[in-house]
Design a protein around this motif. Structure first.
Motif, mmCIF file in Angstrom:
data_model
loop_
_atom_site.group_PDB
_atom_site.id
_atom_site.type_symbol
_atom_site.label_atom_id
_atom_site.label_comp_id
_atom_site.label_asym_id
_atom_site.label_seq_id
_atom_site.Cartn_x
_atom_site.Cartn_y
_atom_site.Cartn_z
ATOM 1 N N ARG A 65 0.904 -1.420 -0.003
ATOM 2 C CA ARG A 65 -0.047 0.003 0.033
ATOM 3 C C ARG A 65 0.842 1.238 0.037
ATOM 4 O O ARG A 65 0.579 2.295 -0.819
ATOM 5 N N SER A 66 1.965 1.284 0.774
ATOM 6 C CA SER A 66 2.852 2.293 0.796
ATOM 7 C C SER A 66 3.623 2.490 -0.605
ATOM 8 O O SER A 66 3.640 3.987 -0.868
ATOM 9 N N ASP A 67 3.956 1.507 -1.070
ATOM 10 C CA ASP A 67 4.680 1.830 -2.458
ATOM 11 C C ASP A 67 3.540 2.166 -3.445
ATOM 12 O O ASP A 67 3.843 3.264 -4.348
ATOM 13 N N ALA A 68 2.197 1.901 -3.382
ATOM 14 C CA ALA A 68 1.403 2.566 -4.357
ATOM 15 C C ALA A 68 1.019 4.055 -4.054
ATOM 16 O O ALA A 68 0.842 4.889 -5.049
ATOM 17 N N ILE A 69 0.829 4.350 -2.651
ATOM 18 C CA ILE A 69 0.572 5.885 -2.379
ATOM 19 C C ILE A 69 1.716 6.757 -2.795
ATOM 20 O O ILE A 69 1.472 7.785 -3.084
ATOM 21 N N ASN A 70 2.866 6.070 -2.536
ATOM 22 C CA ASN A 70 3.992 6.952 -2.693
ATOM 23 C C ASN A 70 4.528 7.089 -4.210
ATOM 24 O O ASN A 70 5.646 7.639 -4.473
ATOM 25 N N ALA A 71 3.777 6.439 -5.090
ATOM 26 C CA ALA A 71 4.397 6.489 -6.547
ATOM 27 C C ALA A 71 4.819 7.902 -6.886
ATOM 28 O O ALA A 71 5.561 8.086 -7.679
ATOM 29 N N PRO A 72 3.962 8.927 -6.669
ATOM 30 C CA PRO A 72 4.013 10.130 -7.367
ATOM 31 C C PRO A 72 5.414 10.901 -6.859
ATOM 32 O O PRO A 72 6.018 11.533 -7.650
ATOM 33 N N LEU A 73 6.148 10.418 -5.787
ATOM 34 C CA LEU A 73 7.226 10.648 -5.232
ATOM 35 C C LEU A 73 8.333 10.485 -6.069
ATOM 36 O O LEU A 73 9.493 10.917 -6.153
ATOM 37 N N ARG A 74 8.029 9.198 -6.347
ATOM 38 C CA ARG A 74 9.162 8.619 -7.461
ATOM 39 C C ARG A 74 9.348 9.147 -8.985
ATOM 40 O O ARG A 74 10.202 9.081 -9.638
ATOM 41 N N ALA A 75 7.956 9.591 -9.350
ATOM 42 C CA ALA A 75 7.743 9.868 -10.615
ATOM 43 C C ALA A 75 8.297 11.327 -11.082
ATOM 44 O O ALA A 75 8.738 11.652 -12.210
ATOM 45 N N GLY A 76 8.593 12.174 -9.818
ATOM 46 C CA GLY A 76 9.093 13.340 -10.453
ATOM 47 C C GLY A 76 8.137 14.511 -10.908
ATOM 48 O O GLY A 76 6.842 14.209 -10.764
ATOM 49 N N GLY A 77 8.389 15.682 -10.964
ATOM 50 C CA GLY A 77 7.621 16.620 -11.320
ATOM 51 C C GLY A 77 7.782 17.876 -10.519
ATOM 52 O O GLY A 77 8.309 18.068 -9.331
ATOM 53 N N ASP A 78 6.802 19.065 -10.780
ATOM 54 C CA ASP A 78 6.732 20.159 -9.692
ATOM 55 C C ASP A 78 6.148 19.544 -8.543
ATOM 56 O O ASP A 78 5.245 18.830 -8.392
ATOM 57 N N PRO A 79 6.230 20.651 -7.370
ATOM 58 C CA PRO A 79 5.565 20.251 -6.365
ATOM 59 C C PRO A 79 4.431 20.264 -6.383
ATOM 60 O O PRO A 79 3.604 19.205 -5.589
#
Length: 197
Positions: A65-79
């Motif tokens: 569940r944590s991996d799925a929720i935190n995917a955006p942190l690994r994807a990059g992009g503006d804050p």
């Protein structure tokens, strides 16, 4: 195609985790390993080969569940984009039916299996906060945000997103209707405004 000897069939691992998630939410920590194996459609030996205990199953569920929720942190992009996407995922995973059932399952389990509840917390919510804190610290280093205490800011962001979502989930109280995308974007915008450089 035949499996290579010693190769782990990941579909069985996922079936075990899916079965355990449902049974934990229905019965709490009292569910037996045998019941998990039966629901997953695997032998007890297969279950024990992958997960020697309910503690290991709980840890794996929380980590997934944590991996799925935190995917955006690994994807990059503006804050703004990253935090909006993260907020939307948090709302889906925690305030959705599966999230509410999972939280109730952990709450039911915690008095009888505190070590399992702690393992779930460590591998799930605590790990998610750690990852968010690391990401926020990086935003601070690059000057995108000004965060004197990334750990506190990570908890603040999660609280802003979820509000009473956790409490409603544990108690089984319905969430009032809300626009998930609007709430996610507004939370990210206000958080970024509070920590603008």
């Amino acid at each position: 195609m035949a499996r290579v000897r010693g190769q782990v069939d990941e579909t069985k691992t996922e079936a075990i985790l899916d079965a355990a998630s449902v049974l934990f939410s229905e019965q709490g920590g009292g569910v037996s390993m045998e019941a998990i194996a039966k629901r997953a459609g695997v032998s007890r030996q297969t279950l024990y080969n992958r997960f020697p205990s309910k503690l290991e199953i709980g840890r794996a569920l929380a980590s997934r569940r944590s991996d799925a929720i935190n995917a955006p942190l690994r994807a990059g992009g503006d804050p703004q984009t990253v935090l909006t996407t993260l907020a939307a995922l948090l709302l889906d995973k925690i305030c959705g039916d599966d999230g509410k059932a999972s939280m109730r399952g952990v709450a039911l389990m915690s008095p009888h299996a505190p070590e399992v509840a702690l393992a779930i917390y460590e591998a799930g919510p605590r790990e998610s906060l750690r990852r968010l804190s690391e990401w926020l610290a990086e935003q601070n280093r690059t000057g995108a945000l000004a965060l004197p205490d990334p750990d506190a800011a990570a908890e603040m962001f999660a609280g802003m997103v979820l509000g009473h979502g956790h409490l409603r989930g544990v108690l089984g109280v319905p969430h009032p209707p809300f626009d998930r995308d609007a709430r996610a974007a507004e939370t990210a915008r206000r958080f970024i405004r509070a920590f603008a450089p």
